[in-house]
Write a protein that holds these residues in place. Structure first.
Motif, PDB file in Angstrom:
ATOM      1  N   ASN A   1       1.073  -1.359   0.032  1.00  0.00           N
ATOM      2  CA  ASN A   1       0.005   0.071   0.091  1.00  0.00           C
ATOM      3  C   ASN A   1       0.801   1.305  -0.083  1.00  0.00           C
ATOM      4  OD1 ASN A   1      -3.063  -0.650   0.518  1.00  0.00           O
ATOM      5  ND2 ASN A   1      -1.805  -2.091   2.070  1.00  0.00           N
ATOM      6  N   VAL A   2       2.044   1.092   0.081  1.00  0.00           N
ATOM      7  CA  VAL A   2       3.040   2.270   0.399  1.00  0.00           C
ATOM      8  C   VAL A   2       3.740   2.467  -0.891  1.00  0.00           C
ATOM      9  CG1 VAL A   2       4.986   3.275   1.488  1.00  0.00           C
ATOM     10  CG2 VAL A   2       3.462   1.708   2.809  1.00  0.00           C
ATOM     11  N   ASP A   3       3.804   3.494  -1.537  1.00  0.00           N
ATOM     12  CA  ASP A   3       4.383   3.835  -2.834  1.00  0.00           C
ATOM     13  C   ASP A   3       5.763   3.661  -2.690  1.00  0.00           C
ATOM     14  OD1 ASP A   3       1.880   4.447  -3.960  1.00  0.00           O
ATOM     15  OD2 ASP A   3       1.998   6.516  -3.846  1.00  0.00           O
ATOM     16  N   LEU A   4       6.397   3.854  -1.892  1.00  0.00           N
ATOM     17  CA  LEU A   4       8.177   3.826  -2.009  1.00  0.00           C
ATOM     18  C   LEU A   4       8.356   2.381  -2.100  1.00  0.00           C
ATOM     19  CD1 LEU A   4      10.614   5.030  -1.033  1.00  0.00           C
ATOM     20  CD2 LEU A   4       9.909   4.282   1.346  1.00  0.00           C
ATOM     21  N   PHE A   5       7.515   1.423  -1.705  1.00  0.00           N
ATOM     22  CA  PHE A   5       7.883   0.090  -1.429  1.00  0.00           C
ATOM     23  C   PHE A   5       7.383  -0.732  -2.921  1.00  0.00           C
ATOM     24  CE2 PHE A   5       8.137   0.666   3.125  1.00  0.00           C
ATOM     25  CZ  PHE A   5       9.643   0.867   3.125  1.00  0.00           C
ATOM     26  N   LYS A   6       6.232  -0.405  -3.278  1.00  0.00           N
ATOM     27  CA  LYS A   6       5.631  -1.031  -4.368  1.00  0.00           C
ATOM     28  C   LYS A   6       5.237  -2.509  -4.309  1.00  0.00           C
ATOM     29  CE  LYS A   6       8.030   1.699  -8.124  1.00  0.00           C
ATOM     30  NZ  LYS A   6       8.953   2.382  -7.360  1.00  0.00           N
ATOM     31  N   HIS A   7       6.184  -3.509  -4.039  1.00  0.00           N
ATOM     32  CA  HIS A   7       5.637  -4.896  -3.573  1.00  0.00           C
ATOM     33  C   HIS A   7       6.812  -5.384  -2.681  1.00  0.00           C
ATOM     34  CE1 HIS A   7       9.007  -5.722  -6.057  1.00  0.00           C
ATOM     35  NE2 HIS A   7       8.564  -4.873  -7.110  1.00  0.00           N
ATOM     36  N   GLY A   8       6.308  -6.480  -2.160  1.00  0.00           N
ATOM     37  CA  GLY A   8       7.233  -7.299  -1.174  1.00  0.00           C
ATOM     38  C   GLY A   8       8.550  -7.316  -1.693  1.00  0.00           C
ATOM     39  N   GLY A   9       8.860  -7.527  -2.804  1.00  0.00           N
ATOM     40  CA  GLY A   9      10.349  -7.694  -3.271  1.00  0.00           C
ATOM     41  C   GLY A   9      11.113  -6.513  -3.036  1.00  0.00           C
ATOM     42  N   GLU A  10      10.588  -5.427  -3.242  1.00  0.00           N
ATOM     43  CA  GLU A  10      11.211  -4.196  -2.745  1.00  0.00           C
ATOM     44  C   GLU A  10      11.261  -3.791  -1.404  1.00  0.00           C
ATOM     45  OE1 GLU A  10      13.426  -1.437  -4.154  1.00  0.00           O
ATOM     46  OE2 GLU A  10      12.624  -2.659  -5.407  1.00  0.00           O
ATOM     47  N   ILE A  11      10.341  -4.265  -0.547  1.00  0.00           N
ATOM     48  CA  ILE A  11      10.566  -4.253   0.918  1.00  0.00           C
ATOM     49  C   ILE A  11      11.556  -4.983   1.306  1.00  0.00           C
ATOM     50  CG2 ILE A  11       9.352  -5.081   3.087  1.00  0.00           C
ATOM     51  CD1 ILE A  11       6.675  -4.193   1.566  1.00  0.00           C
ATOM     52  N   TYR A  12      11.738  -6.270   0.792  1.00  0.00           N
ATOM     53  CA  TYR A  12      12.858  -7.261   1.165  1.00  0.00           C
ATOM     54  C   TYR A  12      14.245  -6.741   0.606  1.00  0.00           C
ATOM     55  CZ  TYR A  12      15.383 -11.683   1.236  1.00  0.00           C
ATOM     56  OH  TYR A  12      16.648 -12.585   1.629  1.00  0.00           O
ATOM     57  N   ARG A  13      14.174  -5.813  -0.557  1.00  0.00           N
ATOM     58  CA  ARG A  13      15.554  -5.258  -0.816  1.00  0.00           C
ATOM     59  C   ARG A  13      15.838  -4.065   0.132  1.00  0.00           C
ATOM     60  NH1 ARG A  13      13.138  -5.936  -5.900  1.00  0.00           N
ATOM     61  NH2 ARG A  13      14.067  -7.587  -7.170  1.00  0.00           N
ATOM     62  N   GLN A  14      14.985  -3.330   0.515  1.00  0.00           N
ATOM     63  CA  GLN A  14      15.083  -1.928   1.306  1.00  0.00           C
ATOM     64  C   GLN A  14      15.254  -2.369   2.733  1.00  0.00           C
ATOM     65  OE1 GLN A  14      12.926   1.338  -0.045  1.00  0.00           O
ATOM     66  NE2 GLN A  14      12.160   0.592  -1.716  1.00  0.00           N
ATOM     67  N   LEU A  15      14.390  -3.159   3.124  1.00  0.00           N
ATOM     68  CA  LEU A  15      14.390  -3.247   4.671  1.00  0.00           C
ATOM     69  C   LEU A  15      14.883  -4.647   5.257  1.00  0.00           C
ATOM     70  CD1 LEU A  15      10.883  -2.170   5.257  1.00  0.00           C
ATOM     71  CD2 LEU A  15      12.569  -0.710   5.392  1.00  0.00           C
ATOM     72  N   VAL A  16      15.302  -5.498   4.474  1.00  0.00           N
ATOM     73  CA  VAL A  16      15.605  -6.756   5.067  1.00  0.00           C
ATOM     74  C   VAL A  16      17.220  -6.941   4.556  1.00  0.00           C
ATOM     75  CG1 VAL A  16      15.338  -9.348   4.901  1.00  0.00           C
ATOM     76  CG2 VAL A  16      13.186  -7.832   4.890  1.00  0.00           C
ATOM     77  N   LEU A  17      17.418  -6.752   3.383  1.00  0.00           N
ATOM     78  CA  LEU A  17      18.810  -7.197   2.753  1.00  0.00           C
ATOM     79  C   LEU A  17      19.897  -6.139   3.482  1.00  0.00           C
ATOM     80  CD1 LEU A  17      18.513  -8.098  -0.957  1.00  0.00           C
ATOM     81  CD2 LEU A  17      18.976  -9.666   1.049  1.00  0.00           C
ATOM     82  N   THR A  18      19.172  -4.703   3.724  1.00  0.00           N
ATOM     83  CA  THR A  18      20.081  -3.945   4.450  1.00  0.00           C
ATOM     84  C   THR A  18      20.441  -4.078   5.709  1.00  0.00           C
ATOM     85  OG1 THR A  18      18.272  -2.449   4.857  1.00  0.00           O
ATOM     86  CG2 THR A  18      19.529  -2.003   2.632  1.00  0.00           C
ATOM     87  N   ALA A  19      19.685  -4.884   6.534  1.00  0.00           N
ATOM     88  CA  ALA A  19      19.713  -5.373   7.618  1.00  0.00           C
ATOM     89  C   ALA A  19      20.697  -6.556   8.117  1.00  0.00           C
ATOM     90  CB  ALA A  19      18.609  -5.487   8.527  1.00  0.00           C
ATOM     91  N   GLN A  20      21.084  -7.023   6.907  1.00  0.00           N
ATOM     92  CA  GLN A  20      21.796  -8.513   7.177  1.00  0.00           C
ATOM     93  C   GLN A  20      23.284  -8.218   7.767  1.00  0.00           C
ATOM     94  OE1 GLN A  20      21.426 -10.202   3.500  1.00  0.00           O
ATOM     95  NE2 GLN A  20      20.063 -11.719   4.050  1.00  0.00           N
ATOM     96  N   LEU A  21      23.632  -9.178   8.751  1.00  0.00           N
ATOM     97  CA  LEU A  21      25.215  -8.949   9.262  1.00  0.00           C
ATOM     98  C   LEU A  21      25.824 -10.041   8.924  1.00  0.00           C
ATOM     99  CD1 LEU A  21      23.623  -7.615  12.817  1.00  0.00           C
ATOM    100  CD2 LEU A  21      24.504  -6.129  10.678  1.00  0.00           C
ATOM    101  N   GLY A  22      27.096  -9.878   9.095  1.00  0.00           N
ATOM    102  CA  GLY A  22      27.879 -10.949   8.948  1.00  0.00           C
ATOM    103  C   GLY A  22      29.264 -10.821  10.012  1.00  0.00           C
ATOM    104  N   PHE A  23      30.195 -11.806   9.904  1.00  0.00           N
ATOM    105  CA  PHE A  23      31.522 -11.518  10.824  1.00  0.00           C
ATOM    106  C   PHE A  23      32.036 -10.318  10.712  1.00  0.00           C
ATOM    107  CE2 PHE A  23      30.602 -16.175  11.112  1.00  0.00           C
ATOM    108  CZ  PHE A  23      30.800 -16.414  12.520  1.00  0.00           C
ATOM    109  N   LYS A  24      32.259  -9.823   9.583  1.00  0.00           N
ATOM    110  CA  LYS A  24      32.974  -8.628   9.505  1.00  0.00           C
ATOM    111  C   LYS A  24      32.283  -7.338  10.154  1.00  0.00           C
ATOM    112  CE  LYS A  24      35.447  -9.297   5.158  1.00  0.00           C
ATOM    113  NZ  LYS A  24      35.985  -8.543   3.801  1.00  0.00           N
TER     114      LYS A  24
END
Length: 898
Positions: free
Chosen positions: A538-561
């Motif tokens: 419903n939010v124009d910024l995200f358009k769909h779930g795939g974009e939510i995944y890219r903007q809000l999920v992938l950016t929050a991933q963490l690794g050992f570094k």
């Protein structure tokens, strides 16, 4: 077939109740089925909010002034119900009730895990409450289990159903020390396959909404071998009795459960069929509890309960209500007090017995059977479509659609099935029975110590696993844990997929994807994102779930570094060998903890040159969850202020590491940031980390440290302005002329700064009597100035310090006075008064609880046994005066003193 209108109606009268109670007064309602029983069920639950990579909840600004929503609701609900006040008409505490001793309740395992970490005192009160209720109710405790992470059971596959039940049972057993008799289903979502799984796992009863029943009838008898059914599909079922729901042993889930069960027993017999017992809560009263003001007054609440008592002279009946436990204190502030008084006074005065479902079932075995609608839940009028379709539930009357629900469900189902293939293919190489290993993984989730994990792996491994195979085994199990967490119901509950709840379940999915890739090398993310692309936002910024995944999920991933960079930057502000601030703790001489990672510091060197600070280190990081490890090297340069330059790379050998240190520290000797950064780039490459890359908790701590010097200077400056203009300020206030904003702000900041310094000094000198007096006098002077100048002090940290000082002083007075009773009690009373004088809204709840716990065990016995001793009488009077100051009712014992 008999209509529902012919069933006994609710009389709405309590007159029969009272006469029945008198006639059966000699019976013990706890042992015999006699009279009216009342059960209030609280469904206590918070969704899992932990960062999948850190196993901890990060700060949630929307929960301010608290750290996160768990903490906020805890202080508004879970703790108040553990220490619920019963007040007199003067607002004084007459009693403190542990409501969990009287509630029927379930507390979600994810919430119980958080409580165990965050407030062990409340956690223990809940466990003690269940034990006490079990003693009172002849072995039937108030607590029931819950499906583990609140997934909608009818939408789960068969394996997930069983794992949710088994995890819920094992978590319950490990905490409460007994097997659960009942189980709460998320959103009371139910179908016959779910009931079949519950029966197979030994669950005796569930609690459902009245709208979930289809029809019911009394048991067949010799005189009436095939009684007629009552159609009750419109929430017309009588909720004052338990019902038995029979299952067909090999239930065909593709056909209607009603038709298959009915056809299997045309003669009315149910002998030999498996069954589960069901309680239906009273729908109208339960709704009133959530959506009217009935729970703000215990008399009104008791009256509303009484209106449901049936006047048909049955030997026993149960009035049961159910709602979210958070209603009491969080949604409706102060209503835990209503319950406390109702449980301990109002209900007993009516002759009602407060009980739980298991106890009532032990006294009243069902004499009616029920058949359920095929697939239902308590918060959706469309079965379970709220968690899979655009049914309108959860839209709150707004214009937003929920067209994203079905594609989100489909995407996660697709991912679940892909992960099953990975788990079975690789799991069978490591586990004798991969699915049994998953079911028993709850034992590791409760205790991640190395010894316990090794015992678990030894029980399930196909052969002695190598270190690498152990890591893969734990990765696979964690993959499955996250595959279950991604179905947590909250992700679908509201109107938009990009809300925190939807984002959270996608973060669990992302972690499961990542773990699958690490074990099997499979690349499932592209397919998953493609499925998410069909879920419109419903939010124009995200358009769909795939974009939510890219903007809000992938950016929050963490690794050992990222963990290493966090450690490196934090180390600049931490004394060596000490804990690294929030989220960190010392494990040994050189080993520290960063959330769920053990950090073994193999080497560390720090040098300062002018405004530049450089640290170089050699670390081994180990995940305490999957046992994955990395050996890394870091260099971090602090250029001053907020500017950091941090680089991370794999450890490639001692020689390379020694050369790196020589070159980088050599560049620092030139006192040139440019030369140092150039040297770091030559060894580490272009990838860098800064303050922004720290985990939020530590970033905020360092931001406060970096700001402290500036704030101190400002505090001194405002203090000088305040001193220089004190007479002017007083003149403005004396003549009631509006004070210039700049001068008023200066006064408030200066007095707040002075108050905090005094409180911190008092905190340090609390054991020194004379110093305590000096600081208290200073605080009183500050309060007087603030009052004259109409200053509102904004010192939340000071509020917390003062509350803790009062509790410490009270504990010392009651348990360790050291011969200084008079001075201690006077100082304590003045500390309490200072809280009022400073007008910072201190809470005396913990002090009340401490005093009240000692009132009957220490203070009253002291006062009643030493009445002939003048000095002891004086002490008693002072202690009772202190109780009054703490708003505790001590009038009864005070009146007995000479």
């Amino acid at each position: 077939m008999t209509s529902a209108a012919q069933m006994p109606a609710n009389s709405g009268s309590t007159s029969t109740l009272h006469s029945d109670s008198k006639n059966t007064h000699e019976s013990d309602p706890l042992r015999t089925a006699h009279g009216v029983y009342v059960t209030v069920h609280g469904h206590f639950y918070q969704p899992p909010r932990e960062n999948p990579y850190l196993d901890a909840i990060e700060r949630q600004p929307s929960a301010a002034p608290f750290h996160d929503w768990n903490e906020r609701i805890h202080w508004e609900c879970y703790r108040p119900n553990a220490f619920a006040r019963v007040l007199n008409d003067r607002g004084e505490v007459m009693g403190i009730v542990n409501n969990y001793e009287y509630f029927s309740f379930n507390i979600g395992p994810t919430l119980m895990s958080w409580l165990e970490r965050y407030d062990l005192e409340v956690y223990q009160r809940i466990l003690e409450a269940d034990a006490k209720s079990s003693q009172r109710l002849h072995g039937h405790g108030n607590a029931i289990a819950q499906v583990y992470n609140h997934i909608i059971m009818p939408l789960a596959n068969e394996r997930d159903k069983y794992t949710q039940i088994r995890w819920g049972k094992e978590d319950f057993r490990s905490r409460f020390g007994r097997d659960p008799e009942g189980m709460w289903l998320a959103e009371t979502g139910v179908d016959y396959p779910t009931l079949e799984a519950l029966v197979a796992e030994g669950i005796r009863f569930v609690i459902l909404a009245p709208s979930q029943a289809q029809r019911c009838r009394p048991f067949p008898t010799k005189d009436n071998p095939n009684p007629e059914w009552y159609e009750v599909g419109g929430s017309q079922i009588d909720p004052t009795r338990p019902y038995r729901c029979y299952l067909k042993p090999t239930l065909d889930t593709s056909s209607s459960p009603l038709s298959t069960i009915h056809d299997s027993s045309k003669d009315g017999s149910r002998e030999g069929l498996p069954y589960i017992d069901i309680f239906f809560y009273d729908g109208p009263i339960s709704r009133d509890m959530g959506f009217s003001d009935v729970v703000y007054n215990s008399t009104h609440f008791a009256g509303r309960i009484g209106s449901a008592v049936r006047g048909d002279h049955r030997p026993a009946q149960l009035i049961s209500v159910a709602t979210d436990g958070e209603t009491f204190g969080h949604h409706k502030k102060g209503t835990e007090k209503t319950l406390a008084y109702a449980f301990t006074t109002e209900f007993p005065e009516q002759g009602w017995t407060v009980t739980n479902f298991a106890h009532y079932l032990s006294l009243n075995s069902p004499s009616w059977e029920v058949e359920l609608k095929p697939i239902t839940a308590w918060s959706c009028a469309h079965g379970v479509d709220r968690w899979q379709d655009n049914c309108g539930c959860g839209g709150e009357g707004g214009v937003w659609h929920q067209k994203w629900r079905r594609p989100l469900r489909d995407a996660l189902n697709w991912l679940r099935d892909q992960l099953i293939e990975v788990y079975e293919e690789y799991g069978r190489l490591l586990f004798r029975d991969p699915w049994q290993a998953r079911d028993e993984y709850i034992q590791v989730m409760r205790d991640r110590s190395s010894a316990n994990v090794n015992r678990f792996l030894s029980r399930h491994q196909t052969h002695k696993l190598t270190a690498a195979e152990q890591v893969d085994a734990l990765r696979l199990l964690e993959m499955q844990r996250h595959a279950l967490l991604m179905f947590t119901s909250c992700g679908w509950f509201f109107e938009e997929i990009s809300r925190p709840e939807g984002t959270q379940i996608l973060r669990y999915a992302a972690r499961a994807l990542e773990l699958a890739g690490e074990v099997a090398g499979v690349q499932l993310e592209k397919g998953f994102v493609k499925h998410l692309g069909l879920a419109p936002s419903n939010v124009d910024l995200f358009k769909h779930g795939g974009e939510i995944y890219r903007q809000l999920v992938l950016t929050a991933q963490l690794g050992f570094k990222q963990v290493a960079a966090h450690y490196a930057i934090s180390s600049l502000f931490t004394n060596q060998g000490a804990a690294l601030g929030t989220g960190h703790s010392t494990l040994g001489t050189h080993t520290k903890r960063v959330y769920c990672y053990a950090v073994n510091e193999l080497d560390y060197q720090l040098q300062r040159m002018g405004s530049l600070t450089l640290a170089v280190g050699n670390l081994k990081l180990v995940s305490e969850i999957t046992w994955e490890s990395e050996h890394l090297v870091f260099a971090v340069l602090h250029l001053g202020g907020w500017d950091f330059h941090c680089c991370i790379q794999q450890f490639t050998g001692r020689r390379d590491y020694t050369q790196l240190k020589e070159k980088v520290f050599g560049a620092l000797q030139q006192a040139s940031a440019a030369h140092t950064i150039l040297a770091m780039t030559q060894f580490f490459g272009e990838d860098t980390f800064s303050l922004e890359n720290l985990f939020a908790e530590e970033r905020h701590r360092i931001m406060r440290l970096l700001s402290q010097e500036t704030l101190t200077r400002l505090g001194q400056l405002y203090t000088q302005v305040y001193r220089d203009n004190y007479g002017v300020l007083m003149a403005f206030h004396r003549d009631e002329i509006p004070v210039p904003q700049e001068l008023q702000v200066a006064a408030e900041i200066a007095l707040g700064h002075r108050c905090m310094m005094t409180l911190r000094s008092l905190e340090q000198d609390i054991t020194e009597p004379q110093m305590r007096w000096n600081h208290i006098v200073e605080l009183e002077a500050i309060a007087t100035e603030a009052k004259h100048l109409r200053c509102r002090l904004n010192i939340p940290d000071g509020k917390q310090i003062l509350e803790q000082l009062i509790v410490r002083s009270l504990w010392q007075l009651l348990h360790d006075a050291n011969g200084s009773f008079n001075a201690d009690i006077q100082q304590l009373e003045r500390l309490i008064d200072v809280g009022d004088q400073l007008n910072i809204d201190i809470s005396l709840h913990r002090s009340q609880e401490l005093y009240f716990s000692c009132l009957h065990s220490q203070i009253i016995p002291l006062c009643l046994t030493t009445l002939s001793n003048e000095e002891d009488i004086y002490q008693c009077r002072q202690l009772l005066k202190l109780g009054k100051k703490l708003a505790v009712d001590v009038s009864m014992i005070a009146n007995q003193l000479p």
